[in-house]
Design a protein around this motif. Structure first.
Motif, short mmCIF file in Angstrom:
data_model
loop_
_atom_site.label_atom_id
_atom_site.label_comp_id
_atom_site.label_asym_id
_atom_site.label_seq_id
_atom_site.Cartn_x
_atom_site.Cartn_y
_atom_site.Cartn_z
N ILE A 64 0.84 -1.19 0.00
CA ILE A 64 0.00 0.00 0.00
C ILE A 64 0.87 1.24 0.00
O ILE A 64 1.99 1.25 0.49
CB ILE A 64 -1.02 0.03 1.16
CG1 ILE A 64 -0.35 0.33 2.49
CG2 ILE A 64 -1.79 -1.27 1.27
CD1 ILE A 64 -1.38 0.59 3.57
N TYR A 120 2.59 4.66 0.75
CA TYR A 120 2.92 5.34 2.00
C TYR A 120 2.13 6.63 2.14
O TYR A 120 1.79 7.05 3.22
CB TYR A 120 4.42 5.69 2.05
CG TYR A 120 5.33 4.49 2.15
CD1 TYR A 120 4.84 3.23 2.46
CD2 TYR A 120 6.69 4.63 1.94
CE1 TYR A 120 5.69 2.15 2.54
CE2 TYR A 120 7.54 3.55 2.03
CZ TYR A 120 7.04 2.31 2.33
OH TYR A 120 7.88 1.24 2.41
N ARG A 121 1.89 7.29 1.00
CA ARG A 121 1.26 8.61 1.06
C ARG A 121 -0.26 8.50 1.11
O ARG A 121 -0.91 9.12 1.93
CB ARG A 121 1.66 9.44 -0.16
CG ARG A 121 1.27 10.89 -0.04
CD ARG A 121 1.75 11.67 -1.23
NE ARG A 121 0.81 11.61 -2.30
CZ ARG A 121 -0.06 12.59 -2.57
NH1 ARG A 121 -0.09 13.65 -1.83
NH2 ARG A 121 -0.89 12.49 -3.58
N ASN A 122 -0.84 7.71 0.22
CA ASN A 122 -2.30 7.64 0.16
C ASN A 122 -2.88 6.53 1.01
O ASN A 122 -4.07 6.47 1.20
CB ASN A 122 -2.77 7.42 -1.28
CG ASN A 122 -2.19 8.43 -2.23
OD1 ASN A 122 -1.02 8.37 -2.56
ND2 ASN A 122 -2.99 9.37 -2.62
N GLN A 123 -2.02 5.63 1.46
CA GLN A 123 -2.45 4.49 2.26
C GLN A 123 -3.51 3.68 1.53
O GLN A 123 -4.48 3.23 2.11
CB GLN A 123 -2.99 4.95 3.61
CG GLN A 123 -2.04 5.92 4.25
CD GLN A 123 -2.09 5.87 5.74
OE1 GLN A 123 -3.07 5.47 6.33
NE2 GLN A 123 -1.00 6.24 6.36
N GLN A 124 -3.35 3.56 0.23
CA GLN A 124 -4.26 2.74 -0.55
C GLN A 124 -3.45 1.67 -1.26
O GLN A 124 -2.26 1.83 -1.48
CB GLN A 124 -4.97 3.60 -1.61
CG GLN A 124 -5.83 4.67 -0.99
CD GLN A 124 -6.51 5.53 -2.02
OE1 GLN A 124 -6.60 5.16 -3.18
NE2 GLN A 124 -6.99 6.68 -1.61
N ASP A 125 -4.15 0.61 -1.64
CA ASP A 125 -3.51 -0.46 -2.38
C ASP A 125 -2.91 0.11 -3.67
O ASP A 125 -3.61 0.77 -4.44
CB ASP A 125 -4.56 -1.53 -2.70
CG ASP A 125 -3.92 -2.76 -3.29
OD1 ASP A 125 -3.35 -2.64 -4.39
OD2 ASP A 125 -3.97 -3.83 -2.66
N VAL A 138 -4.57 -0.83 -6.99
CA VAL A 138 -5.87 -0.17 -7.15
C VAL A 138 -5.64 1.29 -7.56
O VAL A 138 -6.30 1.82 -8.46
CB VAL A 138 -6.67 -0.24 -5.84
CG1 VAL A 138 -7.94 0.59 -5.95
CG2 VAL A 138 -7.01 -1.68 -5.52
N ASP A 151 -6.79 2.83 -11.00
CA ASP A 151 -7.67 4.00 -10.98
C ASP A 151 -7.19 5.08 -11.93
O ASP A 151 -7.98 5.80 -12.53
CB ASP A 151 -7.64 4.59 -9.57
CG ASP A 151 -8.94 4.39 -8.86
OD1 ASP A 151 -9.74 3.57 -9.36
OD2 ASP A 151 -9.15 5.03 -7.82
N LEU A 181 0.69 10.62 -10.61
CA LEU A 181 0.82 9.78 -9.42
C LEU A 181 2.29 9.49 -9.14
O LEU A 181 2.77 9.57 -8.01
CB LEU A 181 0.05 8.48 -9.64
CG LEU A 181 -0.04 7.53 -8.45
CD1 LEU A 181 -0.99 8.11 -7.41
CD2 LEU A 181 -0.53 6.17 -8.88
N GLY A 237 -3.55 13.75 1.68
CA GLY A 237 -3.12 12.36 1.52
C GLY A 237 -4.29 11.39 1.56
O GLY A 237 -4.33 10.42 0.82
N GLU A 285 -5.71 -1.41 4.17
CA GLU A 285 -6.36 -0.16 3.86
C GLU A 285 -7.42 0.12 4.91
O GLU A 285 -7.89 -0.77 5.58
CB GLU A 285 -7.02 -0.22 2.49
CG GLU A 285 -6.05 -0.39 1.36
CD GLU A 285 -6.76 -0.39 0.04
OE1 GLU A 285 -6.94 0.70 -0.50
OE2 GLU A 285 -7.17 -1.46 -0.43
#
Lengths: 332, 522
Positions: free
Chosen positions: A78, A80-85, A88, A92, A276, B35, B179
């Motif tokens: 995931i 580090y910055r957006n804490q998203q997979d 994904v 996106d 991104l 973020g 997540e």
């Protein structure tokens, strides 16, 4: 054929491993993500704990093996910055980049091919000189300068088109498209022109060179002699014979465009993969940077492998040659 | 993925002529995106600032940056000196309609202070909390601690039921690679509700009609539109595609000021820019370190011509500083703000006294992407130092590259900007920068100095509940910082916002945080 296929695939896999390793080495020395992730109030032990949790204390080879192991399963961790997979996140952003690249490619063909024909046919005229000169400018201006100029003219001065963003999008499954809203289409214009400019000149020059070649050939001379209208001779008979290399070039350039959309996306705040990536760089967001490099490398490797296989399929000589070489190296 | 349906707001016509058609939706063009929608995701000031429009704390800063009640109406310190009792505001509802109660406060404090929370450093003295009744909460601290309210201004309160239902009771753990629901969804009590979010493109906020406070704004909502490229952001401002930016590039100010439809708002940031020096025995090059001697440090100080720097590099937008904190910060006094005079001869004499060899080389570590005009500042100062016979080697690179060198002592002289956020008190730099490096203190003590006398003052200030006494202790500690030239203060940097003419009110805050609930449009 099977041996050839196997060899191509092994080659591809090796290239991907090498890219992964390179990406890894670069990021290893790039900087420290932990400092960017915690705030001023965090204590030393907070930092140390985070470092441990992220696995940054492990040896380089351990980290690399873990990364490759996960990447094979499509798991890039995931962000580090957006804490998203990360996958994904990239999936996106892919539609935005892809639509931009497709429009830029179409523009480059729609503008580049006729211009190429015109400069070849009307070699002696001022128009051709002008187009040639214009194409030199098109190649030499850096694309961020082009982008800013376009924004200044069409957004600030004339107020016709938006300076940034993607407008409104419509979701079709997981694909978000800007093609179906007027603001989405308006937002596409400036970035795709800026991205296609280099491409237009490339196509134009290729078509011109091919046309000049074809126009000298006998069947064109015969066509003229038969009294066919010049427009039919040029645009139907001659042009058709120039298109093969143009199509090959366009296919190969799509990978390049995806990679180089980065600059255009930054200037126009186009929410694609390039933007991104740039943000990941400033934040030392290692999972995103690594995944982006892997995805772009994968696109290149995929296209190249497909092209190789197609050529081999079309031309059996290549296949035999390759399988002989493959057999020899297996003997060692 | 995105759980909220994407909101298709306007037609192209509206987008192109947004400034007239939708006068009450403010378009905020920021230089970067937040973020995530989770204010506890990591300790990033900008993310917390933006999410403060949706989430609120028990207390907040008012227009003058004084602490005022928000979700808590009143508070008192119980007799044990370590328990704070908060009386909560009744009749507050979250955006999903749930009622705000003491349970929510306890659950939120547990979440933010959980061991995997990146924000737990923002609540350093917290031990535990418990529900007394529906609208009363007790918070227990490690000891007497005067700055709890300052810390709480940035601790946003979540709805417990919402967290439980969505499995979001714990903060997202980056290390575990999971997540979080709160990363994509928000549910606060604040003046604006998050309606939709597209990362790096657009986050839409609409007004919360059920906000407990009386709105001072007249917006029906706002859109956060990140535009990273400075040139594009200025163009978007000029073409009216954005109404407001909190980051107008200094080099484009004349252009913006000349535009008929743009107002430029200039102020001085709370961030004080300073230079730090290594106090280790050896320089990075292995030479003996002369900066252990206060005379050498003072020589560096006196060799800097701040007037030139202000005029030439900062275009007269900065404020020269003698203290390491800005005037509005508690602990500041005018006496501290007096600079040592710029005096090349005195500087040379001091170097000679300290026995600094002629042509001494040292590393000067600067950031490419740090403070306002940082690279130019460093170049100018390096030139000034070579005039007194030193040879600084300028090392300029991005923050991600430089920070590891700084934290491990691989920088002889370095830049640092400190705004005391979110605490807004002199205690912040005193504990984090000037205190000896031990335990949780001195994390930014990159030069590795130690002044036991100063440490004692800081520690007593950290447990002194009487405001005046505490401020006096902090001022005393700052006096040591100044006398010993532990760091060289330079200036408070400029802060520039810009709005289009249809924004009638946009109060500028010295902590550089926009608060749109005070904004209005024509």
């Amino acid at each position: 054929m099977l041996a050839f296929l196997l060899k191509r695939l092994l080659n591809a896999a090796f290239v991907m491993l090498a890219v992964a390793f390179l990406a890894f080495m670069i990021f290893r020395f790039f900087g420290d993500p932990v400092e960017m992730m915690v705030n001023e109030q965090a204590t030393q032990s907070d930092r140390a704990e985070l470092r441990e949790r992220l696995g940054l204390n492990d040896g380089l080879m351990t980290q690399y093996a873990r990364f490759v192991g996960n990447a094979v399963q499509g798991d890039f961790g995931i962000s580090y910055r957006n804490q998203q997979d990360v996958m994904v996140l990239l999936a996106d952003r892919f539609p935005a980049t892809f639509e931009l690249v497709i429009v830029a490619t179409v523009l480059s063909l729609v503008i580049g091919i006729p211009f190429g024909v015109l400069t070849a046919v009307y070699q002696e005229r001022k128009l051709a000189d002008g187009l040639q000169l214009g194409s030199i400018i098109g190649v030499s201006l850096p694309s961020f300068v082009v982008g800013i100029l376009l924004i200044l003219v069409f957004s600030v001065t004339l107020g016709w088109l938006p300076a940034f963003g993607r407008g409104d999008t419509v979701d079709i499954g997981w694909w978000s498209s800007g093609f179906f809203t007027s603001s989405g289409r308006a937002a596409l214009v400036l970035p795709s022109i800026s991205l296609s400019l280099f491409q237009i000149t490339l196509v134009m020059r290729l078509v011109r060179a091919e046309m000049l070649e074809v126009l000298r050939s006998d069947f064109i001379k015969f066509a003229r002699a038969r009294g066919l209208p010049l427009s039919v001779v040029h645009w139907r008979h001659a042009l058709r014979n120039c298109l093969m290399p143009v199509i090959t070039l366009t296919g190969m350039q799509i990978g390049n465009l995806i990679a180089f959309a980065l600059v255009t996306e930054t200037v126009f705040q186009w929410p694609g993969m390039g933007l991104l990536f740039i943000q990941a760089v400033t934040f030392v967001d290692i999972p995103v940077m690594a995944a982006y490099l892997m995805v772009v490398a994968f696109i290149f490797v995929l296209i190249n492998t497909l092209v190789d296989i197609t050529y081999a399929y079309v031309d059996p000589r290549l296949r035999n040659d390759a399988s002989v070489k493959g057999g020899a190296s297996n003997g060692h | 993925m995105r759980l909220k349906p994407k909101f298709i707001l306007t037609s192209a016509a509206l987008l192109l002529a947004c400034s007239t058609a939708q006068a009450d939706v403010l378009k905020w063009g920021a230089s970067r995106d937040i973020g995530s929608l989770d204010p506890y995701s990591y300790g990033d000031s900008f993310t917390i600032n933006v999410l403060n429009h949706t989430y609120e704390g028990l207390v907040r800063y008012d227009k003058n940056l004084k602490i005022e009640p928000a979700l808590a109406e009143s508070w008192e310190i119980l007799d044990d000196q370590i328990t704070w009792r908060f009386k909560l505001r009744p009749d507050v509802t979250f955006h999903n309609g749930n009622t705000f109660t003491a349970e929510d406060v306890v659950a939120s404090l547990q979440r933010v202070s959980h061991e995997t929370s990146p924000l737990k450093g923002n609540l350093p003295a917290y031990v535990s909390s418990k529900v007394v009744d529906d609208l009363t909460v007790d918070v227990v601290l490690t000891g007497p601690y005067p700055l709890l309210l300052n810390d709480l201004t940035n601790i946003h309160i979540f709805d417990k039921q919402w967290m439980v239902e969505n499995d979001a009771e714990l903060p997202t753990d980056i290390g575990a690679g999971t997540e979080g629901y709160a990363t994509y969804n928000a549910n606060g009590t604040g003046p604006f509700i998050v309606e939709s979010r597209q990362p790096d493109a657009k986050t839409v906020f609409v007004v919360n009609p059920d906000w407990w406070d009386t709105p001072e704004h007249n917006l029906t909502g706002f859109e956060l539109l990140p535009v990273n490229s400075a040139a594009t952001r200025v163009a978007a401002m000029l073409s009216g595609e954005i109404n407001f930016t909190n980051d107008a590039p200094v080099q484009d100010l004349p252009r913006l000021a000349a535009a008929p439809d743009v107002n430029v708002l200039e102020g001085v940031d709370l961030r004080t820019v300073m230079l730090g020096m290594s106090f280790r025995d050896k320089l990075v090059s292995g030479l003996d370190n002369p900066f252990k001697d206060v005379r050498a440090r003072k020589a560096l100080y006196q060799a800097i011509d701040m007037e030139q720097l202000r005029k030439k590099v900062m275009r007269e937008k900065s404020r020269n500083a003698g203290a390491v904190i800005a005037p509005p910060i508690p602990g500041y006094t005018e006496a501290l703000d007096e600079r040592f005079a710029f005096d090349v001869d005195a500087a040379k004499a001091l170097l000679a006294e300290a026995g600094v060899p002629e042509g001494l080389e040292f590393d000067f570590n600067c950031l490419q992407d740090g403070l306002v005009n940082e690279e130019q500042i460093c170049q100018a100062i390096a030139a000034m130092w070579s005039r007194i016979g030193l040879k600084p080697n300028l090392d300029v690179a991005p923050q991600a590259v430089q920070t590891p060198k700084r934290t491990t002592g691989k920088a002889d002289v370095y830049t640092l900007g400190w705004a005391t956020l979110p605490m807004l008190d002199a205690y912040s730099p005193l504990l984090q920068i000037f205190h000896s490096k031990e335990g949780n203190s001195g994390v930014f003590n990159w030069g590795d100095w130690s002044y036991p006398e100063l440490d004692k003052l800081v520690q007593s200030a950290g447990s002194e509940l009487d405001l005046e006494k505490r401020i006096a202790l902090e001022t005393q500690a700052l006096q040591i910082v100044k006398d010993e030239v532990i760091m060289i203060p330079l200036h408070q940097q400029p802060m520039v916002w810009a709005t289009t003419k249809n924004v009638s009110d946009m109060p500028l805050f010295p902590d550089n945080k926009p608060r749109l609930w005070y904004a209005s449009m024509k």
